[in-house]
Design an enzyme around this catalytic site. Structure first.
Site, PDB file in Angstrom:
ATOM      1  N   LYS A 158       0.880  -1.175   0.000  1.00  0.00           N
ATOM      2  CA  LYS A 158       0.000   0.000   0.000  1.00  0.00           C
ATOM      3  C   LYS A 158       0.920   1.228   0.000  1.00  0.00           C
ATOM      4  O   LYS A 158       1.121   1.881   1.030  1.00  0.00           O
ATOM      5  CB  LYS A 158      -0.901  -0.058   1.247  1.00  0.00           C
ATOM      6  CG  LYS A 158      -2.288   0.462   0.978  1.00  0.00           C
ATOM      7  CD  LYS A 158      -3.257   0.088   2.053  1.00  0.00           C
ATOM      8  CE  LYS A 158      -4.395   1.055   2.165  1.00  0.00           C
ATOM      9  NZ  LYS A 158      -5.105   1.393   0.939  1.00  0.00           N
TER      10      LYS A 158
HETATM   11  N1  PMP Z   1      -7.200  -2.373  -3.476  1.00  0.00           N
HETATM   12  C1  PMP Z   1      -6.704  -1.132  -3.283  1.00  0.00           C
HETATM   13  C2  PMP Z   1      -5.905  -0.500  -4.380  1.00  0.00           C
HETATM   14  C3  PMP Z   1      -6.946  -0.459  -2.075  1.00  0.00           C
HETATM   15  O1  PMP Z   1      -6.465   0.772  -1.881  1.00  0.00           O
HETATM   16  C4  PMP Z   1      -7.727  -1.092  -1.083  1.00  0.00           C
HETATM   17  C5  PMP Z   1      -8.036  -0.370   0.198  1.00  0.00           C
HETATM   18  N2  PMP Z   1      -7.066  -0.597   1.178  1.00  0.00           N
HETATM   19  C6  PMP Z   1      -8.209  -2.395  -1.319  1.00  0.00           C
HETATM   20  C7  PMP Z   1      -7.924  -2.999  -2.535  1.00  0.00           C
HETATM   21  C8  PMP Z   1      -8.971  -3.151  -0.275  1.00  0.00           C
HETATM   22  O2  PMP Z   1      -8.114  -3.591   0.734  1.00  0.00           O
HETATM   23  P1  PMP Z   1      -8.610  -3.834   2.229  1.00  0.00           P
HETATM   24  O3  PMP Z   1      -9.791  -4.726   2.153  1.00  0.00           O
HETATM   25  O4  PMP Z   1      -7.465  -4.468   2.898  1.00  0.00           O
HETATM   26  O5  PMP Z   1      -8.959  -2.501   2.784  1.00  0.00           O
END
Ligand code: PMP
Length: 317
Positions: A158
């Site tokens: 991230k």
């Molecule tokens: N893909 C991206 C590009 C994101 O930014 C997010 C948000 N964190 C997600 C998927 C979903 O991830 P999560 O369920 O861990 O929040």
């Protein structure tokens, strides 16, 4: 989002939010060399208590993003969780909120690199409601942009810089009248949304792109795969999805911490299924919201309750 936090975790301690400031020469501000997390805390009005969802999983992923950054983080996921609980308790929002941990290269330095730079962690929380207004029928397009490739900036991390890609995808979609976009990989297969993972339903099975499709390995995605299999005995297949499969899907939805679970009503002006939330999406969504708010005790291991501590609600002087 105008409500400002009262507190922040900054340079090793919880300080009044307005004291948590960085210089314009900060490396990450200049080059995007950082990582972040997005965690939700849910308010349970019956128990008058906040529950943080899967906090350790979020901090484990946060620390794995640190590896891409050559970052030195002196905290364990457990320590970061403890700091966050203290922060949420002090804020005392008494409503759903979003927690934003940041890992950044704190040094004031010019020169593009990852090594030999001081790393720092900051955390703040803000009240947070819906990310997409129509959660039961989002209008979606396929983006003209492509997802960042693993060998350019790994989507598995991230990483702050890679959200330029997400921002371009989201803005194009919204300026064209859509709520959100689905983005394809360079090879033309489906990756995910701008900041959320994607599932489609075909013939009673849930299908989602695999982790090697340039997606973030979403914690909500993982949660829903488990719930679909264990609670509803719905088959889940992780495989490549063609663009054209989007248009013939029986149902489609986005999932993520921010977006939660949002049903897709149309893609590129083609109605999906009945053009409104489908039965499988509805089932998963209902259960998910009960779990995150603490109404399903068998999933309480995913929740961290925030104690209403003695210092909770105290305002900075
Ligand atoms: N893909 C991206 C590009 C994101 O930014 C997010 C948000 N964190 C997600 C998927 C979903 O991830 P999560 O369920 O861990 O929040």
């Amino acid at each position: 989002m105008t409500t400002k936090p009262k507190w922040a975790f900054f340079e090793g301690q919880i300080v009044p939010f307005d004291q948590a400031k960085v210089s314009i020469m900060t490396h990450t501000l200049n080059y995007g060399t950082g990582a972040f997390a997005g965690i939700r805390a849910y308010w349970n009005p019956d128990e008058e208590r906040m529950y943080i969802f899967r906090i350790l999983d979020h901090f484990r992923r946060f620390l794995s993003s640190a590896r891409f950054l050559y970052a030195q983080v002196d905290y364990t996921p457990e320590q970061l969780a403890e700091i966050t609980v203290e922060l949420v308790a002090r804020e005392d929002w008494r409503q759903d909120c979003y927690i934003r941990p940041l890992l950044y290269k704190a040094e004031e330095a010019i020169g593009v690199r990852l090594h030999n730079l001081r790393d720092a962690v900051a955390i703040f929380t803000i009240p947070f409601g819906k990310y997409i207004q129509d959660e039961e029928g989002a209008k979606v397009c396929v983006s003209s942009w492509r997802r960042v490739n693993d060998n350019a900036i790994p989507a598995r991390g991230k990483l702050i810089g890679s959200y330029m890609n997400s921002a371009a995808i989201k803005t194009e979609a919204m300026l064209n009248g859509f709520d959100e976009a689905i983005v394809l990989n360079e090879d033309g297969h489906v990756a995910e949304g701008s900041a959320e993972n994607l599932f489609i339903v075909r013939d009673g099975a849930l299908i989602t792109p695999p982790v090697y499709s340039n997606i973030l390995e979403g914690i909500t995605r993982r949660t829903l795969i488990q719930l679909a299999r264990e609670e509803f005995e719905i088959p889940v297949v992780e495989r490549q999805i063609d663009r054209s499969e989007l248009y013939v899907a029986d149902e489609a939805f986005f999932c993520g911490t921010g977006v939660q679970i949002v049903a897709i009503a149309s893609i590129d002006h083609r109605p999906i299924g009945g053009g409104r939330i489908g039965p499988l999406t509805q089932k998963l969504r209902d259960l998910y919201f009960r779990i995150v708010r603490g109404y399903e005790p068998r999933y309480s291991h995913w929740l961290t309750p925030v104690p209403a501590g003695a210092r909770a609600g105290a305002r900075p002087q």
